[in-house]
Write a protein that holds these residues in place. Sequence first.
Motif, PDB file in Angstrom:
ATOM      1  N   ARG A 189     -10.366 -11.298   1.447  1.00  0.00           N
ATOM      2  CA  ARG A 189      -8.803 -11.504   1.113  1.00  0.00           C
ATOM      3  C   ARG A 189      -8.740  -9.807   1.259  1.00  0.00           C
ATOM      4  O   ARG A 189      -7.459  -9.237   2.560  1.00  0.00           O
ATOM      5  N   TRP A 215      -6.368  -8.139   4.606  1.00  0.00           N
ATOM      6  CA  TRP A 215      -5.477  -7.513   4.293  1.00  0.00           C
ATOM      7  C   TRP A 215      -5.681  -5.693   5.127  1.00  0.00           C
ATOM      8  O   TRP A 215      -4.812  -4.967   5.010  1.00  0.00           O
ATOM      9  N   GLU A 223      -5.344  -5.667   8.781  1.00  0.00           N
ATOM     10  CA  GLU A 223      -3.911  -6.205   8.680  1.00  0.00           C
ATOM     11  C   GLU A 223      -2.820  -5.271   8.102  1.00  0.00           C
ATOM     12  O   GLU A 223      -2.125  -4.684   9.864  1.00  0.00           O
ATOM     13  N   TYR A 224      -3.209  -3.799   7.842  1.00  0.00           N
ATOM     14  CA  TYR A 224      -2.476  -2.670   7.711  1.00  0.00           C
ATOM     15  C   TYR A 224      -3.212  -1.808   8.400  1.00  0.00           C
ATOM     16  O   TYR A 224      -3.714  -0.586   8.325  1.00  0.00           O
ATOM     17  N   PRO A 268       1.380  -1.478  -0.074  1.00  0.00           N
ATOM     18  CA  PRO A 268       2.789  -2.487  -0.801  1.00  0.00           C
ATOM     19  C   PRO A 268       1.151  -4.005  -1.990  1.00  0.00           C
ATOM     20  O   PRO A 268       0.490  -3.725  -0.771  1.00  0.00           O
ATOM     21  N   GLU A 269       1.836  -4.138  -2.506  1.00  0.00           N
ATOM     22  CA  GLU A 269       1.229  -4.702  -3.514  1.00  0.00           C
ATOM     23  C   GLU A 269       0.732  -6.407  -2.507  1.00  0.00           C
ATOM     24  O   GLU A 269       1.645  -6.429  -1.657  1.00  0.00           O
ATOM     25  N   PRO A 270      -0.352  -6.680  -2.369  1.00  0.00           N
ATOM     26  CA  PRO A 270      -0.848  -7.707  -1.682  1.00  0.00           C
ATOM     27  C   PRO A 270      -0.362  -8.834  -2.128  1.00  0.00           C
ATOM     28  O   PRO A 270       0.622  -9.270  -2.955  1.00  0.00           O
ATOM     29  N   SER A 271      -0.065  -9.917  -0.558  1.00  0.00           N
ATOM     30  CA  SER A 271       0.725 -11.274  -0.746  1.00  0.00           C
ATOM     31  C   SER A 271      -0.246 -11.789  -1.508  1.00  0.00           C
ATOM     32  O   SER A 271       0.159 -13.197  -1.607  1.00  0.00           O
ATOM     33  N   PHE A 272      -1.374 -12.291  -1.790  1.00  0.00           N
ATOM     34  CA  PHE A 272      -2.237 -12.828  -2.835  1.00  0.00           C
ATOM     35  C   PHE A 272      -2.646 -12.326  -3.561  1.00  0.00           C
ATOM     36  O   PHE A 272      -2.258 -11.187  -4.073  1.00  0.00           O
TER      37      PHE A 272
END
Length: 308
Positions: free
Chosen positions: A77, A81, A84-85, A136-140
Amino acid sequence: MAPETRAEGGAEATGQFAPANLAEALSAVCAAAGLDPAGAELLRCTNNAVFELATAPVVVRIVASNALRHRVDKVVRVATWLAEYDVPAVRLVPGIDQPVSAGPYMATVWESVPHGGHRPRGRDLAKLLLRMHELPEPSFPLPAWEPLDDVRRRIGEAEGLDAADLDFLRDRLDEVSDRLDALEFALPASLLHGDAHLGNLIPSPAGPVLCDFDSASLGPPEWDLTPLAVGVVRFGEPAGRYRELARSYGFDVTRWKGFPVLRAVRELKLITSVLPILSSRPEVRPEFFRRLTDVRRGDDSARWARYT
């Protein structure tokens, strides 16, 4: 180039990764991932058995300790992540369901990093840590920072130690844990790498990239600045590397009042990292006992050698 360079860690002593098991583990994982293990090179076997394939630009990273298998989903994960960034970091091989499970083995499969580029410096590490810490704080869901969790697990798995040494480690763990609980941090919590030393940067023609996300969590950025500072004292790394890190990051953790506690945590992790392999890798025992003796004596300036 592997997605993990020289590190302080240990494979499990239960025999899962005895030398006779390595070929079996690689073959099983490669079969599950649709890869060819022929001619693969074993780069290291610490917390993970890491192979570079000869038949594709791929690195296979097989978990070597049952106590650390819970980290693998998180590693996937976090790597996704960061991609993605567009954070410079090792990338998972696309088109393969990850992590790869093959019988008793669990693994991740990575794109090899092209050779080339300059040797990573303190400012490179600072730049990459800032990128991570500003995300930002991860979505998971990510675990909260618990740096002593793996120490506790390893002490619980320890073999080849007498009762006095185990009692000392347990008492030291309790003492350091109490000191850590009392800390108030200066920086806001963020996504942490968790084991941020220069050995976890890989040079590439486009610049250094981060690797090894086993210890990623949500916690205090001060922790990611600690390994290099401790490396100067314990491993004799050039002090200029840490000064460059602190200057480029904009925060000197060694001048913060909580640093002695974080140093104690880091050193306890460095000591206990080989507990699961003390029986199967007797060559690490002299360095382990040297470190243990130094801490028991309260010797804060003794130099240590890297586990190999």
